[in-house]
Motif scaffolding. Structure first.
Motif, mmCIF file in Angstrom:
data_model
loop_
_atom_site.group_PDB
_atom_site.id
_atom_site.type_symbol
_atom_site.label_atom_id
_atom_site.label_comp_id
_atom_site.label_asym_id
_atom_site.label_seq_id
_atom_site.Cartn_x
_atom_site.Cartn_y
_atom_site.Cartn_z
ATOM 1 N N ASN A 36 0.807 -1.224 0.000
ATOM 2 C CA ASN A 36 0.000 0.000 0.000
ATOM 3 C C ASN A 36 0.844 1.280 0.000
ATOM 4 O O ASN A 36 0.295 2.381 0.034
ATOM 5 N N ASP A 37 2.152 1.137 -0.034
ATOM 6 C CA ASP A 37 3.049 2.292 0.029
ATOM 7 C C ASP A 37 3.040 3.048 -1.306
ATOM 8 O O ASP A 37 3.317 2.464 -2.359
ATOM 9 N N PRO A 38 2.740 4.364 -1.316
ATOM 10 C CA PRO A 38 2.740 5.152 -2.559
ATOM 11 C C PRO A 38 4.080 5.118 -3.290
ATOM 12 O O PRO A 38 4.108 5.073 -4.525
ATOM 13 N N LEU A 39 5.192 5.148 -2.549
ATOM 14 C CA LEU A 39 6.509 5.118 -3.188
ATOM 15 C C LEU A 39 6.727 3.798 -3.915
ATOM 16 O O LEU A 39 7.193 3.772 -5.063
ATOM 17 N N VAL A 40 6.400 2.694 -3.276
ATOM 18 C CA VAL A 40 6.558 1.377 -3.892
ATOM 19 C C VAL A 40 5.729 1.288 -5.167
ATOM 20 O O VAL A 40 6.211 0.839 -6.219
ATOM 21 N N ASN A 41 4.479 1.727 -5.093
ATOM 22 C CA ASN A 41 3.602 1.625 -6.257
ATOM 23 C C ASN A 41 4.022 2.551 -7.388
ATOM 24 O O ASN A 41 3.875 2.207 -8.567
ATOM 25 N N THR A 42 4.568 3.703 -7.054
ATOM 26 C CA THR A 42 5.075 4.610 -8.085
ATOM 27 C C THR A 42 6.270 3.990 -8.801
ATOM 28 O O THR A 42 6.369 4.032 -10.034
ATOM 29 N N VAL A 50 14.982 11.693 -7.579
ATOM 30 C CA VAL A 50 13.894 11.569 -6.604
ATOM 31 C C VAL A 50 12.753 12.518 -6.928
ATOM 32 O O VAL A 50 11.574 12.158 -6.820
ATOM 33 N N LYS A 51 13.096 13.743 -7.359
ATOM 34 C CA LYS A 51 12.041 14.715 -7.664
ATOM 35 C C LYS A 51 11.141 14.224 -8.791
ATOM 36 O O LYS A 51 9.938 14.498 -8.797
ATOM 37 N N GLU A 52 11.724 13.473 -9.736
ATOM 38 C CA GLU A 52 10.927 12.928 -10.832
ATOM 39 C C GLU A 52 9.972 11.845 -10.332
ATOM 40 O O GLU A 52 8.858 11.694 -10.841
ATOM 41 N N ILE A 53 10.450 11.061 -9.354
ATOM 42 C CA ILE A 53 9.579 10.034 -8.770
ATOM 43 C C ILE A 53 8.385 10.699 -8.095
ATOM 44 O O ILE A 53 7.236 10.280 -8.267
ATOM 45 N N ILE A 54 8.660 11.742 -7.326
ATOM 46 C CA ILE A 54 7.589 12.451 -6.603
ATOM 47 C C ILE A 54 6.596 13.070 -7.579
ATOM 48 O O ILE A 54 5.377 12.940 -7.409
ATOM 49 N N SER A 55 7.086 13.736 -8.604
ATOM 50 C CA SER A 55 6.193 14.390 -9.567
ATOM 51 C C SER A 55 5.397 13.364 -10.367
ATOM 52 O O SER A 55 4.233 13.586 -10.716
ATOM 53 N N SER A 56 6.011 12.209 -10.658
ATOM 54 C CA SER A 56 5.310 11.170 -11.419
ATOM 55 C C SER A 56 4.174 10.548 -10.617
ATOM 56 O O SER A 56 3.174 10.089 -11.185
ATOM 57 N N SER A 57 4.309 10.522 -9.284
ATOM 58 C CA SER A 57 3.319 9.844 -8.444
ATOM 59 C C SER A 57 1.931 10.449 -8.571
ATOM 60 O O SER A 57 0.927 9.756 -8.361
ATOM 61 N N GLN A 58 1.851 11.743 -8.908
ATOM 62 C CA GLN A 58 0.534 12.391 -8.972
ATOM 63 C C GLN A 58 -0.317 11.856 -10.125
ATOM 64 O O GLN A 58 -1.535 12.044 -10.147
ATOM 65 N N TYR A 59 0.318 11.175 -11.088
ATOM 66 C CA TYR A 59 -0.419 10.633 -12.226
ATOM 67 C C TYR A 59 -0.933 9.213 -11.976
ATOM 68 O O TYR A 59 -1.649 8.650 -12.795
ATOM 69 N N PHE A 60 -0.529 8.645 -10.846
ATOM 70 C CA PHE A 60 -0.977 7.298 -10.500
ATOM 71 C C PHE A 60 -2.001 7.405 -9.379
ATOM 72 O O PHE A 60 -1.661 7.728 -8.233
ATOM 73 N N SER A 113 9.094 14.908 1.431
ATOM 74 C CA SER A 113 10.153 15.708 0.828
ATOM 75 C C SER A 113 11.134 14.813 0.074
ATOM 76 O O SER A 113 11.214 13.604 0.350
ATOM 77 N N PRO A 114 11.903 15.372 -0.895
ATOM 78 C CA PRO A 114 12.893 14.567 -1.612
ATOM 79 C C PRO A 114 13.903 13.897 -0.679
ATOM 80 O O PRO A 114 14.316 12.754 -0.921
ATOM 81 N N GLN A 115 14.302 14.600 0.377
ATOM 82 C CA GLN A 115 15.263 14.018 1.321
ATOM 83 C C GLN A 115 14.682 12.778 2.002
ATOM 84 O O GLN A 115 15.355 11.745 2.131
ATOM 85 N N LYS A 116 13.418 12.879 2.401
ATOM 86 C CA LYS A 116 12.781 11.754 3.081
ATOM 87 C C LYS A 116 12.562 10.589 2.118
ATOM 88 O O LYS A 116 12.763 9.415 2.480
#
Length: 366
Positions: free
Chosen positions: A282-288, A304-314, A322-325
């Protein structure tokens, strides 16, 4: 003068004097191993398969954790011949020495557990008062067992209410050993289980739940088996029931309250693994990461920033950290990515511009 004045030959039974009092001396005999192996001995009786055997048991937990509910659930299951936490029981009579609750509260709890069913008459008995050990308890119990031969389980809730104080010359260990041995002798003589209930210590050892029972080390030492019910945090929805002893295999089960009843969620290690896997899935990062890898033919690389921005489309997997986290979390889950999804992670540093992350699947979708 010798400490012991024996009235008969040293190798035979007889009477000895110790401290001004006469005691019966046993004649000690050996048994050959081959004779022991072929002897027709009564097997150990299990009231609940793998969980409750004849002899001296014990249940310990912190106050208000639900141990009395668990014990009453056990008593009802045995009286009715129902399964207990999913395990087969041997229907028998039960004596519940309930010294913590008034009869009205016991009645209320009993009604909630049986849920409108009828209990078999004469199978479940209660005491709401009892003499102290050494002051009548043992005699009262023996008389009760003689009058009720079908009773095979005695629960004492809580043991502290009948536990006699230690003598001035005794250590805590000696006192506990003496009184628990008396209970064990009664249990062994009648082929029943006596199960005292204990409180846990205020300060506990998180590495060993069996070291947390209030009392000396004689408690687990004399007992044939022990249950310990515990939670890592009091507000956790699930508890662990740890079991150990001479007559039972060491095991742990995850339990969860459903209304007033405890339910067995399965082996504790397996249940914990199931919980971790569910959390991972159920982790958003894993699923992204999964989506990016699979949409790109089994391999994706980026920051990392690309991973975060891509997640909004899923849908349902947007990352808010944050990117650091997120960068730290990628390191934390990379073994699970490989284990669960066969996705290998590597990192390529790019100086001040940050690292590039590479995710590659062993099973790419073509």
């Amino acid at each position: 003068m010798s400490e012991f004045i024996e009235r008969r030959d040293n190798k035979r039974a007889g009477t000895i004097q110790r401290g001004g009092q006469f005691h019966t001396r046993k004649a000690i005999q050996s048994v050959d191993a081959s004779e022991l192996l072929s002897a027709d001995l009564s097997p150990i009786i299990f009231l609940v398969d793998g969980m409750v055997s004849q002899g001296l048991g014990g249940l310990s937990a912190k106050s208000k954790l639900g141990k009395s509910w668990l014990a009453l659930q056990l008593a009802v299951a045995l009286a009715c011949g129902d399964k207990f936490l999913g395990f087969t029981t041997k229907q028998c009579g039960v004596l519940y020495v309930d010294l913590e609750n008034a009869p009205a509260l016991t009645q209320d709890r009993l009604r909630k557990i049986i849920g409108g069913r009828d209990l078999p008459k004469g199978k479940l008995h209660f005491w709401h008062e009892a003499n102290m050990m050494g002051d009548g308890f043992e005699g009262d119990l023996l008389k009760f067992l003689e009058d009720h031969p079908g009773v095979k389980l005695v629960i004492i809730d809580v043991f502290q209410k009948v536990k006699q104080g230690k003598k001035q010359t005794q250590t805590d260990y000696e006192a506990d050993y003496e009184i628990l041995t008396k209970l064990k002798q009664i249990a062994d003589k009648h082929s029943i289980c006596i199960m005292p209930i204990y409180h846990d210590r205020k300060f506990v050892d998180p590495t060993d739940p069996f070291a947390n029972t209030l009392g000396s080390t004689a408690v687990p030492g004399v007992s044939d088996f022990m249950w310990v019910l515990f939670k890592e945090k009091r507000d956790d929805p699930e508890a662990t029931l740890a079991i150990t002893g001479r007559t039972l295999a060491e095991s742990r089960y995850k339990l969860k309250r459903s209304g007033v009843m405890w339910e067995n969620m399965g082996d504790a290690a397996a249940a914990e693994e199931t919980r971790k896997r569910r959390e991972y899935d159920n982790d958003p990062l894993v699923n992204t990461i999964r989506k990016l890898v699979h949409q790109n033919g089994g391999k994706w690389r980026g920051r990392v920033k690309e991973i975060i921005s891509s997640s909004q489309y899923f849908k349902g997997f947007k990352i808010y950290d944050s990117p650091q986290k997120v960068g730290k979390k990628i390191k934390a889950i990379e073994k699970k990515l490989e284990e669960y999804d066969a996705i290998h992670h590597s990192e390529m540093p790019h100086g001040n511009s940050g690292s590039e992350h590479i995710f590659e699947s062993e099973n790419p979708i073509r």
